[in-house]
Design a protein around this motif. Structure first.
Motif, mmCIF file in Angstrom:
data_model
loop_
_atom_site.group_PDB
_atom_site.id
_atom_site.type_symbol
_atom_site.label_atom_id
_atom_site.label_comp_id
_atom_site.label_asym_id
_atom_site.label_seq_id
_atom_site.Cartn_x
_atom_site.Cartn_y
_atom_site.Cartn_z
ATOM 1 N N GLU A 249 1.050 -1.526 0.465
ATOM 2 C CA GLU A 249 0.181 -0.084 0.172
ATOM 3 C C GLU A 249 1.285 1.222 0.041
ATOM 4 O OE1 GLU A 249 -3.961 0.121 2.538
ATOM 5 O OE2 GLU A 249 -2.450 -1.881 3.627
ATOM 6 N N TYR A 250 0.177 2.405 -0.253
ATOM 7 C CA TYR A 250 0.549 3.954 -0.291
ATOM 8 C C TYR A 250 2.390 3.775 -1.108
ATOM 9 C CZ TYR A 250 -2.580 4.057 3.829
ATOM 10 O OH TYR A 250 -3.140 3.600 5.066
ATOM 11 N N VAL A 251 1.378 3.870 -2.085
ATOM 12 C CA VAL A 251 2.435 3.657 -3.335
ATOM 13 C C VAL A 251 2.677 4.593 -4.771
ATOM 14 C CG1 VAL A 251 3.827 0.831 -2.797
ATOM 15 C CG2 VAL A 251 2.403 1.936 -4.249
ATOM 16 N N GLY A 252 1.663 5.443 -4.428
ATOM 17 C CA GLY A 252 1.484 6.376 -5.444
ATOM 18 C C GLY A 252 2.212 7.290 -5.904
ATOM 19 N N ALA A 253 3.086 7.950 -4.691
ATOM 20 C CA ALA A 253 4.138 8.851 -4.737
ATOM 21 C C ALA A 253 5.277 8.550 -4.900
ATOM 22 C CB ALA A 253 4.212 9.833 -3.722
ATOM 23 N N TYR A 254 6.128 8.940 -6.369
ATOM 24 C CA TYR A 254 7.352 8.698 -6.385
ATOM 25 C C TYR A 254 8.012 7.588 -6.450
ATOM 26 C CZ TYR A 254 8.561 13.000 -4.426
ATOM 27 O OH TYR A 254 7.457 14.681 -4.136
ATOM 28 N N ASP A 255 7.665 6.528 -7.049
ATOM 29 C CA ASP A 255 7.440 4.823 -7.599
ATOM 30 C C ASP A 255 7.484 5.108 -8.817
ATOM 31 O OD1 ASP A 255 8.168 3.846 -5.559
ATOM 32 O OD2 ASP A 255 6.533 3.820 -4.421
ATOM 33 N N MET A 256 6.611 5.507 -8.704
ATOM 34 C CA MET A 256 5.999 5.842 -11.239
ATOM 35 C C MET A 256 6.755 6.941 -10.999
ATOM 36 S SD MET A 256 1.707 4.579 -10.802
ATOM 37 C CE MET A 256 2.041 4.570 -9.077
ATOM 38 N N THR A 257 7.590 7.211 -10.813
ATOM 39 C CA THR A 257 8.818 8.486 -11.086
ATOM 40 C C THR A 257 10.191 7.439 -11.193
ATOM 41 O OG1 THR A 257 7.978 9.713 -9.614
ATOM 42 C CG2 THR A 257 6.801 10.594 -11.724
ATOM 43 N N GLN A 258 10.068 7.567 -10.130
ATOM 44 C CA GLN A 258 11.153 6.950 -10.092
ATOM 45 C C GLN A 258 11.783 5.674 -10.188
ATOM 46 O OE1 GLN A 258 12.030 9.144 -5.976
ATOM 47 N NE2 GLN A 258 14.029 9.281 -6.963
ATOM 48 N N TRP A 259 10.847 5.155 -10.337
ATOM 49 C CA TRP A 259 11.272 3.474 -10.664
ATOM 50 C C TRP A 259 12.261 3.513 -12.187
ATOM 51 C CZ3 TRP A 259 5.457 1.620 -12.953
ATOM 52 C CH2 TRP A 259 5.298 2.585 -14.284
ATOM 53 N N MET A 260 13.380 2.500 -11.715
ATOM 54 C CA MET A 260 13.890 2.024 -12.612
ATOM 55 C C MET A 260 13.698 1.128 -13.874
ATOM 56 S SD MET A 260 16.673 2.047 -10.358
ATOM 57 C CE MET A 260 16.738 1.292 -8.189
#
Ligand SMILES: Cc1ncc(COP(=O)(O)O)c(C=O)c1O
Lengths: 452, 84
Positions: free
Chosen positions: A397-408
């Motif tokens: 849970e709570y993965v809406g911030a930064y994960d979908m931009t900083q993912w590699m």
């Protein structure tokens, strides 16, 4: 017929004195079988695993709630969506439909906002990296440029002179708000007079229009007092600008940074119990703004660039157990198909992880590793979970911030992202990557092409 | 085939509570764990144990084999089991 008993993997759990015994009791409320009324199993069968899921309804609720909270404390409020927090087009579009402007920190983000139809004057252009072509574009399109350093200020002066343009600018201010480490690498310093010097330079130039003051005091801030101090320091600058130059600025922008509901790695108590509410941040900011002492009709807008606190809890990552392992010291380990390649925030947070199917009452302490063949790929060092077997699923849970931009894109491909719409339908908003997608920008020198 | 045995001083209660008097350590077993430990105490071998579980529980042979191996490793790790 099936008079057989329900199976659960045999397990033995050691008791440790001094610790609360979790054995037999489950620290889990319930498995998370559905998200916004949609079955997790159905989603994974259709879109694969791992899978990012975003709730449209939750984004709208969060944004409306935050707006209402600030608006009941201060009369003029405007949110600007922090693109870097999550710049998937569908996500930005929901925020824009909720009347948020765009807050961008690069030419790429700027162009992304423009491509979504956001007008230049509804774009706040932050950050230390604004190249000349980006600046010219932003000035022409009347975007709100938040100057980070003197070199940028002089670039803008030069561009306006040579291209015969007028720019709408604000400055980013850094300051001591009693929180350490101090964020003093962005913008002009308040205490040593640098900010005032920049302001004087701006107002003395006929091509520059000083429209605002900006600060962003940090991210995942847990102190409301820091925001009160920041608001009052910008307010007093605004007052000095009015008194000395008879300029009434259009807005004060307090940036983002409110802590979200994720628990930091070093934190003992869960974030839900320790972080201030948005109401408390809003109380602090509005009390800091009293310092303005402006007439009602002169009051500047309060702009907020809230990122993680608005979007973190709108995102879920469903992942599948690939294997169960036992480490050499006897400790249990689970390998799941989502690693730090797509769960970048695993480096900061102890994510809440919940099984997606019914499980027994017995729990076990385990490490959770991602699928990468790399030692760094640790999703959780240690977590107590019901017994899970290969093929079981968990919801992070709570993965809406930064994960979908900083993912590699590392070792493996990035998965599908879907949005559960307000009406319960499910839309694919980013397609899983393919080999062709990754290699389409690669070139092989002629002499390296094998002749078969 | 390996022969396993549970040290004689390991005490298991009906609720799956385990006490190891040599170290004073205590453990909890879940239902199947308790059954397996009981059968090991009765000197049943792994084949017999496997058949009994398969008969009574909703589980396939392969998964059970993996889980029993892992369970034995856990017991060994806690000195609740010795290989003879
Ligand atoms: C200038 C600026 N505004 C807004 C944000 C969003 O911050 P947060 O996600 O902590 O609210 C950031 C992120 O660090 C930022 O640098």
């Amino acid at each position: 017929m099936t008079s057989k008993k329900r199976y659960e993997r045999p397990v033995v759990t050691k008791h440790y004195s001094g610790f609360m015994n979790k054995i037999g009791t489950s620290s889990f409320s319930k498995p998370m079988k559905e998200i916004d009324g949609v079955q997790v199993t159905e989603l994974v069968e259709k879109f694969g695993s791992p899978l990012f899921i975003i709730s449209e309804r939750r984004i709208r609720q969060n944004q409306r709630n935050a707006y209402r909270i600030f608006k009941t404390r201060y009369p003029k409020v405007q949110f600007a969506w922090s693109y870097k927090t999550n710049y998937l087009n569908a996500v930005c579009s929901v925020f824009h439909q909720e009347n948020s402007w765009a807050e961008v920190v690069s030419e790429f983000e700027y162009d992304k906002a423009r491509a979504l139809g956001i007008k230049g004057d509804n774009i706040i252009f932050n950050g230390p990296d604004k190249n000349k072509s980006a600046l010219i574009k932003a000035i022409k399109e009347k975007s709100k440029i938040h100057i980070d350093h003197f070199d940028e200020l002089y670039d803008i002066i030069e561009i306006c002179d040579s291209e015969n343009l007028r720019a709408k600018v604000a400055i980013r201010v850094n300051m001591d708000v009693g929180v350490y480490p101090k964020w003093d690498r962005f913008g002009f310093n308040y205490e040593n007079g640098e900010a005032w010097q920049a302001i004087k330079r701006i107002v003395s130039n006929k091509n520059l229009e000083l429209i605002g003051l900006h600060t962003h005091i940090g991210t995942y801030m847990m102190s409301t007092e820091a925001y009160r101090i920041a608001a009052s320091k910008l307010a007093s600058l605004a007052r000095s600008i009015k008194e000395q130059f008879e300029i009434i600025i259009e807005y004060i922008d307090l940036g983002g940074g409110f802590a979200s509901h994720n628990t930091l790695l070093g934190q003992y108590l869960p974030a839900e119990e320790t972080i201030p509410s948005i109401d408390q941040f809003a109380d602090a900011i509005s009390s800091g703004l009293f310092e303005l002492n402006f007439r009602q009709d002169e009051l500047p807008f309060l702009i907020l660039e809230t990122g993680r606190a608005l979007v973190d809890d709108t995102g879920y990552l469903v992942s599948t157990v690939l294997a169960n392992k036992r480490l050499s010291d006897g400790k249990k380990a689970l390998i799941i198909d989502a690693g730090v390649n797509i769960l970048f925030t695993g480096f900061w947070y102890k994510h809440k992880i919940t099984p997606a199917q019914d499980c027994g009452l017995h729990t076990e302490e385990a490490a959770i590793f991602g699928p990468l063949c790399m030692n760094i790929d640790v999703v959780r060092e240690s977590i107590t979970l019901p017994l899970l077997k290969k093929g079981d699923r968990v919801v992070i849970e709570y993965v809406g911030a930064y994960d979908m931009t900083q993912w590699m894109q590392f070792i493996t491909l990035r998965p599908n992202v879907v949005m559960i719409m307000e009406d319960g339908s499910v839309e694919l908003i980013r397609q899983a990557e393919t080999l062709e997608y990754i290699t389409q920008r690669e070139l092989i020198p002629e002499k390296l092409k094998s002749k078969s | 085939m390996n022969i396993f045995s549970i040290p004689a001083n390991v005490a298991v209660s009906d609720t799956g509570f385990v006490f190891l008097p040599t170290t004073g350590e205590t453990f909890t077993l879940n239902e199947i764990g308790k059954e397996i430990l009981r059968m090991l105490q009765q000197n049943k071998n792994l084949d017999e144990i496997t058949e009994i579980i398969l008969e009574n529980y909703d589980i396939d042979r392969m998964s059970l084999e993996k889980d029993i191996n892992d369970f034995l490793a856990q017991l060994k790790n806690y000195s609740l089991l010795v290989e003879v």
